[in-house]
Design a protein around this motif. Structure first.
Motif, PDB file in Angstrom:
ATOM      1  N   TYR A  86       6.250  -1.153   0.611  1.00 30.37           N
ATOM      2  CA  TYR A  86       6.795  -0.443   1.763  1.00 30.37           C
ATOM      3  C   TYR A  86       6.657   1.076   1.608  1.00 30.37           C
ATOM      4  O   TYR A  86       7.377   1.832   2.269  1.00 30.37           O
ATOM      5  N   PHE A  87       5.703   1.514   0.810  1.00 31.73           N
ATOM      6  CA  PHE A  87       5.502   2.960   0.663  1.00 31.73           C
ATOM      7  C   PHE A  87       5.158   3.604   2.000  1.00 31.73           C
ATOM      8  O   PHE A  87       5.537   4.748   2.270  1.00 31.73           O
ATOM      9  N   ILE A  88       4.441   2.882   2.849  1.00 32.07           N
ATOM     10  CA  ILE A  88       4.097   3.428   4.165  1.00 32.07           C
ATOM     11  C   ILE A  88       5.364   3.777   4.941  1.00 32.07           C
ATOM     12  O   ILE A  88       5.397   4.767   5.691  1.00 32.07           O
ATOM     13  N   SER A  89       6.429   3.004   4.735  1.00 32.36           N
ATOM     14  CA  SER A  89       7.695   3.293   5.419  1.00 32.36           C
ATOM     15  C   SER A  89       8.302   4.594   4.905  1.00 32.36           C
ATOM     16  O   SER A  89       8.815   5.399   5.687  1.00 32.36           O
ATOM     17  N   TYR A  90       8.237   4.810   3.586  1.00 34.80           N
ATOM     18  CA  TYR A  90       8.719   6.081   3.023  1.00 34.80           C
ATOM     19  C   TYR A  90       7.888   7.241   3.576  1.00 34.80           C
ATOM     20  O   TYR A  90       8.428   8.300   3.910  1.00 34.80           O
ATOM     21  N   PHE A  91       6.591   7.019   3.671  1.00 35.19           N
ATOM     22  CA  PHE A  91       5.681   8.067   4.143  1.00 35.19           C
ATOM     23  C   PHE A  91       6.004   8.465   5.582  1.00 35.19           C
ATOM     24  O   PHE A  91       6.091   9.655   5.913  1.00 35.19           O
ATOM     25  N   ILE A  92       6.199   7.474   6.438  1.00 36.18           N
ATOM     26  CA  ILE A  92       6.512   7.743   7.844  1.00 36.18           C
ATOM     27  C   ILE A  92       7.930   8.275   7.998  1.00 36.18           C
ATOM     28  O   ILE A  92       8.222   9.065   8.903  1.00 36.18           O
ATOM     29  N   ALA A  93       8.822   7.868   7.109  1.00 39.36           N
ATOM     30  CA  ALA A  93      10.217   8.310   7.188  1.00 39.36           C
ATOM     31  C   ALA A  93      10.362   9.818   6.970  1.00 39.36           C
ATOM     32  O   ALA A  93      11.362  10.404   7.405  1.00 39.36           O
ATOM     33  N   ILE A  94       9.389  10.445   6.320  1.00 33.59           N
ATOM     34  CA  ILE A  94       9.469  11.895   6.089  1.00 33.59           C
ATOM     35  C   ILE A  94       9.485  12.662   7.411  1.00 33.59           C
ATOM     36  O   ILE A  94      10.421  13.427   7.673  1.00 33.59           O
ATOM     37  N   PRO A  95       8.470  12.494   8.289  1.00 31.05           N
ATOM     38  CA  PRO A  95       8.574  13.192   9.586  1.00 31.05           C
ATOM     39  C   PRO A  95       9.724  12.669  10.444  1.00 31.05           C
ATOM     40  O   PRO A  95      10.304  13.428  11.233  1.00 31.05           O
ATOM     41  N   TYR A  96      10.072  11.389  10.292  1.00 29.86           N
ATOM     42  CA  TYR A  96      11.220  10.860  11.030  1.00 29.86           C
ATOM     43  C   TYR A  96      12.490  11.627  10.663  1.00 29.86           C
ATOM     44  O   TYR A  96      13.309  11.957  11.536  1.00 29.86           O
ATOM     45  N   SER A  97      12.660  11.888   9.358  1.00 29.60           N
ATOM     46  CA  SER A  97      13.874  12.567   8.901  1.00 29.60           C
ATOM     47  C   SER A  97      13.893  14.040   9.293  1.00 29.60           C
ATOM     48  O   SER A  97      14.957  14.644   9.397  1.00 29.60           O
ATOM     49  N   LEU A  98      12.712  14.620   9.521  1.00 26.01           N
ATOM     50  CA  LEU A  98      12.622  16.042   9.851  1.00 26.01           C
ATOM     51  C   LEU A  98      12.672  16.306  11.357  1.00 26.01           C
ATOM     52  O   LEU A  98      13.274  17.285  11.806  1.00 26.01           O
ATOM     53  N   PHE A  99      12.011  15.436  12.126  1.00 26.67           N
ATOM     54  CA  PHE A  99      11.856  15.715  13.555  1.00 26.67           C
ATOM     55  C   PHE A  99      12.550  14.715  14.469  1.00 26.67           C
ATOM     56  O   PHE A  99      12.852  15.027  15.618  1.00 26.67           O
ATOM     57  N   GLY A 100      12.758  13.508  13.991  1.00 28.57           N
ATOM     58  CA  GLY A 100      13.336  12.465  14.828  1.00 28.57           C
ATOM     59  C   GLY A 100      12.437  11.240  14.845  1.00 28.57           C
ATOM     60  O   GLY A 100      11.297  11.273  14.384  1.00 28.57           O
ATOM     61  N   VAL A 101      12.953  10.159  15.391  1.00 30.94           N
ATOM     62  CA  VAL A 101      12.239   8.881  15.389  1.00 30.94           C
ATOM     63  C   VAL A 101      11.375   8.748  16.643  1.00 30.94           C
ATOM     64  O   VAL A 101      11.846   8.972  17.765  1.00 30.94           O
ATOM     65  N   SER A 102      10.117   8.394  16.426  1.00 29.43           N
ATOM     66  CA  SER A 102       9.197   8.150  17.531  1.00 29.43           C
ATOM     67  C   SER A 102       8.071   7.257  17.031  1.00 29.43           C
ATOM     68  O   SER A 102       7.324   7.641  16.133  1.00 29.43           O
ATOM     69  N   VAL A 103       7.971   6.068  17.588  1.00 25.80           N
ATOM     70  CA  VAL A 103       6.909   5.140  17.183  1.00 25.80           C
ATOM     71  C   VAL A 103       5.539   5.767  17.431  1.00 25.80           C
ATOM     72  O   VAL A 103       4.622   5.647  16.627  1.00 25.80           O
ATOM     73  N   MET A 104       5.415   6.487  18.546  1.00 23.39           N
ATOM     74  CA  MET A 104       4.135   7.110  18.859  1.00 23.39           C
ATOM     75  C   MET A 104       3.778   8.190  17.836  1.00 23.39           C
ATOM     76  O   MET A 104       2.605   8.395  17.518  1.00 23.39           O
ATOM     77  N   PHE A 195      -0.654   3.531  -4.010  1.00 22.38           N
ATOM     78  CA  PHE A 195       0.711   3.667  -3.507  1.00 22.38           C
ATOM     79  C   PHE A 195       0.923   2.790  -2.274  1.00 22.38           C
ATOM     80  O   PHE A 195       2.025   2.284  -2.049  1.00 22.38           O
ATOM     81  N   PHE A 196      -0.129   2.612  -1.482  1.00 25.76           N
ATOM     82  CA  PHE A 196      -0.011   1.800  -0.278  1.00 25.76           C
ATOM     83  C   PHE A 196      -0.233   0.315  -0.555  1.00 25.76           C
ATOM     84  O   PHE A 196       0.315  -0.532   0.143  1.00 25.76           O
ATOM     85  N   SER A 252       3.414  -1.654 -14.739  1.00 29.69           N
ATOM     86  CA  SER A 252       3.400  -2.745 -13.764  1.00 29.69           C
ATOM     87  C   SER A 252       3.013  -2.190 -12.401  1.00 29.69           C
ATOM     88  O   SER A 252       3.556  -1.176 -11.959  1.00 29.69           O
ATOM     89  N   VAL A 253       2.056  -2.837 -11.783  1.00 31.73           N
ATOM     90  CA  VAL A 253       1.561  -2.395 -10.485  1.00 31.73           C
ATOM     91  C   VAL A 253       1.931  -3.436  -9.431  1.00 31.73           C
ATOM     92  O   VAL A 253       1.745  -4.640  -9.665  1.00 31.73           O
ATOM     93  N   PRO A 254       2.477  -3.015  -8.282  1.00 31.05           N
ATOM     94  CA  PRO A 254       2.782  -3.976  -7.222  1.00 31.05           C
ATOM     95  C   PRO A 254       1.552  -4.813  -6.880  1.00 31.05           C
ATOM     96  O   PRO A 254       0.435  -4.323  -6.877  1.00 31.05           O
ATOM     97  N   TYR A 255       1.763  -6.099  -6.632  1.00 32.19           N
ATOM     98  CA  TYR A 255       0.730  -7.070  -6.286  1.00 32.19           C
ATOM     99  C   TYR A 255       0.065  -7.637  -7.534  1.00 32.19           C
ATOM    100  O   TYR A 255      -0.121  -8.842  -7.639  1.00 32.19           O
TER     101      TYR A 255
END
Length: 404
Positions: A86-104, A195-196, A252-255
């Motif tokens: 779920y690293f992609i979620s952490y990655f996207i959460a950065i702009p979400y936490s700074l600017f707000g939530v927007s799927v687009m 990471f992804f 240890s590497v995921p997967y």
């Protein structure tokens, strides 16, 4: 507010694409067409109907990003756990936490990496082949259906594709100059892809092993002439330390897990069993039940990763779409086979081919259904395109009888 953030993000990506097109006019049409197609699909997904693959994992990744961002940027950073499915979620959460939530906005980030992948593929093809072939590669990457789709829905594939291309730039730079700054670039980029998705570290293992073997051979030649090269020696020391650490199961590497887990036959057999499930699963006979079966079924499973679903596996309309995608990979594979002599005689292309085969083998063990297979093979489709590049039909746009 969400729509404003989304359209602002689209405008920002469009501006960056425009600036890139001005800087590199030879690929401007490719970039603009790639951008327009992706924005068109993105808007369809948001305002008309959901695109294939935009549910399930995509919704899960975006939803977790929303959850991670709710306590703010600093809380998010302090709770970062490193490489993770779920690293992609952490990655996207950065702009979400700074600017707000927007799927687009989240989709626009993927769009940016998609445009970046077009540019990197074009640039790499120019280094490997020539400008004419590079333009063809740019068009193919810009128009390849799954690359378009995965650039506009919240999935990991486009990010991995971008970092793999960046790693291949480092690979080519090292082969042509033997400067270790390119080894560093490739290493960081492979780690970025890892990471992804943990399995992408396989490319790094193959590449670093080749660099280590080449460095050892160079050191031996230099020592015979009573000379030393500190860069080669330092690299070999680092390689030895990293190898011992990995072989001692301290990494240890995921997967993939640890070295012991990744090389344990029983665990590999279990992976083929548990992966072959779901309504789009491969035939049950592809499951390996013994080490001997794994030996001869691994190549078959690898073929299923790249080409499935086959015509005899199609039972639903969505399987038919997957079959069309598989036909594109079959076409690229034929072109690679026709070009195999040139590929094997070129060191850069040969290493890329070896890394590609390693990825196909690993995912052949860990994948067991058409849906995930389509997604996983798109992670390294750019490697197929680069190897097949000289054999691809040219994509031509005419303007005053000029060929692009």
């Amino acid at each position: 507010m969400a729509s404003l953030l989304g359209f602002t993000s689209l405008a920002f990506v469009s501006l960056l694409t425009y600036l890139l097109a001005i800087r590199y006019p030879d690929i401007s049409k490719v970039l603009f067409v790639g951008l327009i197609l992706r924005i068109f699909l993105l808007l369809i997904d948001n305002y008309i109907f959901s695109l294939p693959g935009s549910d399930a994992d995509a919704e899960s990744f975006e939803g977790f990003a929303k959850f991670l961002s709710k306590d703010g940027f600093f809380y998010l950073i302090s709770n970062f756990s490193g490489p993770d499915p779920y690293f992609i979620s952490y990655f996207i959460a950065i702009p979400y936490s700074l600017f707000g939530v927007s799927v687009m906005m989240a989709q626009s980030i993927g769009l940016l990496f998609g445009i970046g992948s077009i540019f990197l593929a074009w640039s790499l093809a120019e280094k490997l082949w020539n400008k004419r072939i590079a333009n063809t590669v740019g068009w193919v990457v810009a128009l390849f259906p799954t690359l378009i789709l995965f650039s506009v829905i919240v999935l990991r594939e486009v990010y991995i594709c971008f970092f793999i291309l960046l790693a291949l730039h480092g690979l080519v730079g090292w082969v042509k100059t033997e400067k270790f700054k390119y080894v560093i670039l490739a290493t960081i980029s492979f780690i970025g892809a890892t990471f992804f998705h943990g399995a992408m570290i396989v490319g790094l293992i193959v590449f670093i092993s080749i660099v280590a073997f080449s460095s050892l051979r160079r050191c031996i030649k230099l020592l015979k002439n009573y000379r030393i090269n500190l860069s080669f020696i330092n690299f070999l020391i680092l390689f030895t330390v990293a190898s011992v650490t990995f072989l001692s199961n301290k990494i240890s590497v995921p997967y993939l897990g640890t070295f012991e887990q990744g090389s344990n036959i029983e665990i590999l057999l279990q992976k083929t069993y548990h992966a072959t499930a779901g309504e789009a699963s491969w035939p049950k006979w592809t499951i390996a039940n013994s080490p001997i079966e794994l030996l001869y079924k691994a190549p078959i499973r690898s073929m299923y990763v790249i080409f499935s679903p086959f015509p005899w596996d199609v039972t639903k309309i969505k399987h038919f779409i997957g079959m069309l995608d598989g036909l594109l990979y079959f076409y690229l594979t034929i072109l690679i086979l026709l070009n195999i002599k040139t590929i094997w005689n070129d060191r850069c292309l040969r290493i890329i081919l070896i890394i590609l085969l390693a990825y196909i083998f690993v995912f052949g063990i860990g994948v067991g259904n058409f849906g995930t297979g389509i997604r996983h093979r798109s992670k390294f489709v750019v490697m197929f395109i680069l190897l097949a590049a000289p054999m691809l039909k040219r994509v031509i746009l005419q303007k005053k009888n000029d060929k692009i």
